[in-house]
Write an enzyme that holds these catalytic residues in place. Structure first.
Site, PDB file in Angstrom:
ATOM      1  N   GLU A 113      -3.813  -9.459   3.919  1.00  0.00           N
ATOM      2  CA  GLU A 113      -4.588  -9.121   5.114  1.00  0.00           C
ATOM      3  C   GLU A 113      -5.735 -10.094   5.359  1.00  0.00           C
ATOM      4  O   GLU A 113      -6.087 -10.389   6.503  1.00  0.00           O
ATOM      5  CB  GLU A 113      -5.147  -7.690   4.997  1.00  0.00           C
ATOM      6  CG  GLU A 113      -4.098  -6.588   5.159  1.00  0.00           C
ATOM      7  CD  GLU A 113      -3.353  -6.245   3.878  1.00  0.00           C
ATOM      8  OE1 GLU A 113      -3.439  -7.018   2.899  1.00  0.00           O
ATOM      9  OE2 GLU A 113      -2.684  -5.190   3.853  1.00  0.00           O
ATOM     10  N   GLU A 117       0.840  -1.212   0.000  1.00  0.00           N
ATOM     11  CA  GLU A 117       0.000   0.000   0.000  1.00  0.00           C
ATOM     12  C   GLU A 117       0.872   1.258   0.000  1.00  0.00           C
ATOM     13  O   GLU A 117       0.565   2.244  -0.673  1.00  0.00           O
ATOM     14  CB  GLU A 117      -0.941  -0.027   1.207  1.00  0.00           C
ATOM     15  CG  GLU A 117      -1.967  -1.148   1.073  1.00  0.00           C
ATOM     16  CD  GLU A 117      -2.827  -1.313   2.307  1.00  0.00           C
ATOM     17  OE1 GLU A 117      -2.262  -1.579   3.375  1.00  0.00           O
ATOM     18  OE2 GLU A 117      -4.053  -1.171   2.197  1.00  0.00           O
TER      19      GLU A 117
END
Ligand code: 3HC
Ligand code: NAI
Length: 699
Positions: free
Chosen positions: A125, A105
């Protein structure tokens, strides 16, 4: 300093330096933000490169911070990424080795990305019961395309940078470096080349559409629903990516954050995060320093080519380690080898194993009837009959023939390892390696540490366990070690439930609904009810006061040993594993109940589950207190990897923590009042009682 700052000519280099994997914890975020500011303030700097030191670009947000205020303390990851986007000078991510989660990210927030070939790129995640929470669901679909991005986000799987670079139209990587060694130089050259480019490109500004929008997301949702079952995160991943295609960027980000925060507090995410840590913690033994010397294991011998011996051998063959098997008779050896062949051939047929690999593995296997032929093996594992006399004969023989320094291991599931070690002149070389059946499939390995087991022996077998891809958990010596000692109490509760009014089917269904792969009675039929029978017969002698239901003995007296006899608690059709309820068994239970003068009562699924699970918890607490297990998470690993405890509940000890130990103790006090149960057993283990009183948890 958790990031390093250097200036090379007109390029500032910021290196994430937070071992082991450059997790983006609070200190790293602060340091990164400060250095970004420094670079922007320095007139000599025209562009900025961010990279990672050591074995990763970044493994993502620091998992250790989850649940603590530090995780969100400013600058949080969103703010750091925003600061990068807003940098007045171009920022280039130089990606190598591993770039995952928050790390990816962060890279997606940079203006440019250059990657080395062969790096593992992922948004994992979902494997922690979450979704990417720092823009991953909004930026990756823009950079990579909706479908490949959704696949990565929903599966959490790593994809190699080279593969991603080949996706038509991808904007994830602006350039691929020719090698990891040249990445730094190529990143500098690239940073210099784009130093004056304006406006700076932002992933957030890229378009994000899917040509069949609604239909595609409906299809994705259906697929994910089928696979995700008890986990809420995967469906939320679909929702978030759909938002990326339908909402403005900022609204997508808002939704992503809302989903992320909600998921963080689900028991499923708590369980998955616990498992991630527990798996790694299992290999850390309190009094065994990481630098404990290890012995070399280049060859293995296995004694006994029965059910366990064959599977054990396969583990080592699969890892490329030669194995020599010893049996008493040639027929037994032939049978054992034939089973190994059959297993491999079935894998070949299913396309899971290539023919040449199969042959390679079989080429590593040799057999013998003579102990003398084993003398040079580095590790020998005994898997003969579960009888102390037989074990004694085997270990005496091993002590006589094996070279000095060889590790002598036993696969015993119940016998006293210290006694086994005492049959040799080298108890420090003896250790328990308790594999689970089928040994080539089951992930769990209980490593039984005897009183005299050498530290180097323990360190060696922990390392070899990793090599053969087992999750090894260390247990001290006690009857049944961690797993079977606990399961005995669970099985006893199963028996009491039958006496009081349940059918085997009702008990199994209730606990399977809770999430267990199999209830106690189906499990008994699979393992063989005669095994439990033999243990109980021993217990009747050793612990005459221990209370058991007699139903399981009555069942065995009828010869109903389970799947292997086609009949147990249930009936089985030859070649099939479906459990078919049997009315005669139900009648047998009813008659036994009547003979005890018990009026059956209706028992709720909730009570069934509580009694079964809390019996594991209380015995687990004793095990922890006695030091048989060194941490609660080890007990959880044993149950998750070896006994089909539902993953999304994180193991019995974490489950108890989540229910609240006070509530567990209260329920146990209720069960203790039941005259048909074993009040003594329901006395909370002192550790459990203390933690409950103090409002604490096991984990
Ligand atoms: N945070 C903190 N520690 C981490 C970590 C992380 N994200 N990832 C790994 N570690 C630690 C491990 O706990 C372990 O610690 P230890 O040495 O004390 O036991 C050490 O790094 C090495 O880990 P592995 O044993 O797993 O080493 P490998 O080399 O086999 O694998 C890895 C490295 C591929 C990075 C693997 O550890 C991994 O998959 N980590 C998880 C990555 C992950 O899930 N990242 C997402 C985090 S959530 C997130 O980013 C939220 C964001 O969207 C807001
Ligand atoms: P098994 O009966 O299938 O195989 C035992 C093998 O050992 C037989 O082939 C036998 O011929 C051979 N054997 C016996 N004495 C021998 C000797 N003196 N020298 C050489 N070979 C000898 O038994 P199984 O199920 O494989 O069990 C082996 C060990 O593994 C036992 O200690 C058992 O408690 C343990 N174990 C069994 C599990 C299971 O589910 N079956 C699970 C975990 C451990």
């Amino acid at each position: 300093m958790t990031t390093l700052y250097e200036v090379h000519g007109s390029v500032a280099l910021i290196t994430l330096s937070n071992p082991p994997v450059n997790g983006l914890g609070y200190a790293t975020r602060v340091s990164l933000t400060d250095n970004l500011q420094k670079a922007n303030d320095d007139d000599a700097v025209k562009s900025i490169v961010i990279t990672g030191a050591g074995k990763a670009f970044s493994g993502g947000a620091d998992i250790n911070e989850f649940g603590s205020p530090k995780a969100v303390q400013e600058p949080n990851l969103l703010s750091v990424i925003l600061a990068i986007e807003n940098s007045s000078k171009p920022v280039v991510a130089a990606i190598h080795s591993v770039c995952m989660g928050g790390g990816l990210e962060l890279a997606l927030g940079c203006h440019y990305r250059i990657a080395a070939p062969g790096c593992s790129i992922a948004l994992p995640e979902v494997k922690l019961g979450l979704l990417p929470g720092a823009g991953g669901t909004q930026r990756l679909p823009r950079a990579l395309g909706v479908e490949p991005a959704l696949n990565m986000i929903v599966s959490g799987e790593s994809v190699k940078s080279d593969m991603l670079a080949q996706i038509p139209g991808q904007k994830l990587f602006d350039r691929m470096a020719s090698s990891v060694e040249t990445l730094a130089d190529e990143a500098f050259a690239f940073a210099q080349a784009i130093a004056d480019t304006r406006p700076l490109p932002l992933v957030r500004s890229l378009p994000c559409k899917h040509r069949n929008g609604d239909a595609y997301f409906q299809f994705a949702r259906n697929m994910v629903k089928g696979m995700a079952k008890n986990f809420p995160a995967p469906l939320k991943c679909v929702d978030a990516v759909e938002a990326a295609t339908k909402q403005k960027f900022d609204e997508g980000m808002r939704l992503e954050r809302e989903f992320f925060t909600n998921l963080m507090f689900t028991p499923e995410s708590r369980a998955l995060r616990h498992i991630f840590m527990a798996e790694r913690a299992a290999s850390k033994i309190p009094d065994l320093p990481a630098d404990t010397p290890k012995r070399e294991i280049n060859s293995v011998a296995v004694i006994g080519a029965g059910t366990m011996g064959g599977g054990i051998a396969m583990n080592f063959l699969n890892a490329g380690i030669p194995v020599k098997m010893l049996e008493m008779k040639p027929e037994a050896l032939e049978r054992g080898i034939a089973t190994i062949r059959k297993n491999y051939e079935s894998q070949v047929k299913k396309g899971k194993l290539k023919q040449d690999k199969y042959e390679q593995r079989m080429g590593l296997l040799s057999t013998t009837l003579s102990y003398g032929d084993l003398k040079d093996a580095d590790l020998v594992i005994e898997a003969v009959f579960e009888d102390m006399g037989v074990k004694q004969a085997v270990f005496r023989e091993l002590d006589r023939v094996m070279k000095p320094g060889a590790i002598l291991a036993s696969n015993t599931s119940t016998l006293d390892l210290n006694q086994i070690a005492s049959f040799t002149q080298r108890p420090e070389d003896v250790v328990g390696l308790h594999f689970f059946s089928p040994a080539n499939i089951m992930k769990l390995l209980e490593v039984v540490r005897g009183e005299k087991t050498g530290k180097d022996v323990l360190a060696t077998v922990m390392a070899i366990a990793k090599k053969i891809r087992k999750t090894a958990v260390v247990s001290g010596v006690c009857d049944g070690f961690i797993g079977n000692r606990m399961i005995e109490q669970y099985g006893r509760q199963g028996g009491f439930l039958l006496d009081e009014g349940c059918t085997p089917e009702q008990v199994d269904k209730a606990i399977e609904k809770f999430g267990f792969a199999m209830g106690p009675f189906r499990m008994g039929d699979l393992a063989g009810n005669d095994i439990g029978w033999a243990i109980r017969k021993r217990r009747y002698q050793e612990k005459p006061d221990m209370k058991y239901s007699k139903t399981a003995d009555l069942l065995c007296e009828k010869g109903r040993f389970g799947q292997k006899t086609g009949a147990g608690w249930y009936d089985y059709v030859a070649g099939k594993r479906d459990a078919i309820p049997n009315q005669e068994v139900v009648k047998m239970i009813e008659e036994h109940r009547a003979s005890l003068g018990i009026t059956p009562r209706k028992i709720s699924d909730e009570e069934i589950v509580q009694r079964l699970v809390y019996s594991l918890v209380n015995e687990g607490a004793h095990i922890l207190e006695e030091g048989i297990a060194s941490k609660a998470s080890d007990i959880d690993m044993v149950y998750l990897m070896g006994y089909g405890f539902p993953i999304y509940r994180g193991g019995p000890m974490l489950y108890a923590d989540q229910v609240g130990l006070f509530n567990v103790v209260q329920a146990m006090k209720r069960f203790a009042k039941n005259p048909l149960d074993d009040a003594g057993f329901w006395k909370p283990a002192p550790l459990l009682a203390r933690l409950a009183a103090e409002g604490k948890t096991f984990n």
